[in-house]
Design a protein around this motif. Structure first.
Motif, PDB file in Angstrom:
ATOM      1  N   GLU A  25       3.503  11.912 -20.010  1.00 24.66           N
ATOM      2  CA  GLU A  25       2.339  11.029 -20.028  1.00 24.66           C
ATOM      3  C   GLU A  25       2.721   9.546 -19.994  1.00 24.66           C
ATOM      4  N   ARG A  26       3.808   9.189 -20.645  1.00 24.47           N
ATOM      5  CA  ARG A  26       4.242   7.800 -20.654  1.00 24.47           C
ATOM      6  C   ARG A  26       4.651   7.353 -19.251  1.00 24.47           C
ATOM      7  N   MET A  27       5.428   8.183 -18.572  1.00 25.36           N
ATOM      8  CA  MET A  27       5.857   7.848 -17.213  1.00 25.36           C
ATOM      9  C   MET A  27       4.671   7.867 -16.246  1.00 25.36           C
ATOM     10  N   HIS A  78       3.732   4.716 -13.873  1.00 25.87           N
ATOM     11  CA  HIS A  78       3.570   4.828 -12.421  1.00 25.87           C
ATOM     12  C   HIS A  78       2.177   4.375 -11.978  1.00 25.87           C
ATOM     13  N   LEU A  79       1.158   4.743 -12.745  1.00 27.50           N
ATOM     14  CA  LEU A  79      -0.200   4.311 -12.403  1.00 27.50           C
ATOM     15  C   LEU A  79      -0.356   2.800 -12.551  1.00 27.50           C
ATOM     16  N   ALA A  89       0.836  -1.208   0.000  1.00 27.19           N
ATOM     17  CA  ALA A  89       0.000   0.000   0.000  1.00 27.19           C
ATOM     18  C   ALA A  89       0.868   1.255   0.000  1.00 27.19           C
ATOM     19  N   GLU A  90       1.954   1.212   0.753  1.00 27.91           N
ATOM     20  CA  GLU A  90       2.891   2.347   0.779  1.00 27.91           C
ATOM     21  C   GLU A  90       3.529   2.539  -0.595  1.00 27.91           C
ATOM     22  N   TRP A  91       3.937   1.427  -1.204  1.00 33.69           N
ATOM     23  CA  TRP A  91       4.552   1.506  -2.533  1.00 33.69           C
ATOM     24  C   TRP A  91       3.552   2.033  -3.558  1.00 33.69           C
ATOM     25  N   GLU A 120       1.868   9.112  -6.245  1.00 35.81           N
ATOM     26  CA  GLU A 120       2.457  10.433  -6.058  1.00 35.81           C
ATOM     27  C   GLU A 120       3.393  10.777  -7.215  1.00 35.81           C
ATOM     28  N   LYS A 121       4.208   9.810  -7.631  1.00 36.44           N
ATOM     29  CA  LYS A 121       5.097  10.024  -8.771  1.00 36.44           C
ATOM     30  C   LYS A 121       4.293  10.339 -10.022  1.00 36.44           C
TER      31      LYS A 121
END
Length: 105
Positions: free
Chosen positions: A27-29, A33-34, A11-13, A19-20
């Protein structure tokens, strides 16, 4: 490793990845991240529960092998973006596996 500790860490990760995603303008990054946030909050949490409880072991490793195989296939056809996404997935899975084994993550 207890499931509760595993779940809390994932959950923390997931929160860090969200957040990132919010902070990047690329948009790619943001998408990567999502994707990783989703993996940590949903997929790897559920699969980790089955692994830790012993109900069904080897599932996460099987998914890892599939990601690596897909990455290699994408590289053969020069689809570098898809290959990189599979690499990112594989790294997230490896991180969760190390956590389960209580190794340094």
């Amino acid at each position: 490793m207890t499931f509760e500790m595993y779940q809390k860490t994932l959950a923390e990760w997931a929160g860090c990845e969200k957040e990132k995603a919010e902070l990047t303008e690329d948009e790619r990054m943001k998408s990567i991240h999502l994707m990783k946030a989703s993996m940590f909050s949903d997929m790897l949490t559920v699969l980790g529960k089955t692994e830790i409880s012993g109900v069904r072991t080897g599932v996460i490793e099987s998914i890892l092998k599939t990601c690596i195989s897909k990455q290699e296939s994408f590289l053969k056809v020069c689809d570098f973006d898809s290959a990189d996404r599979e690499r990112e997935k594989a790294e997230a899975i490896k991180r969760a596996m190390r956590l389960m084994k209580e190794e340094t993550v």
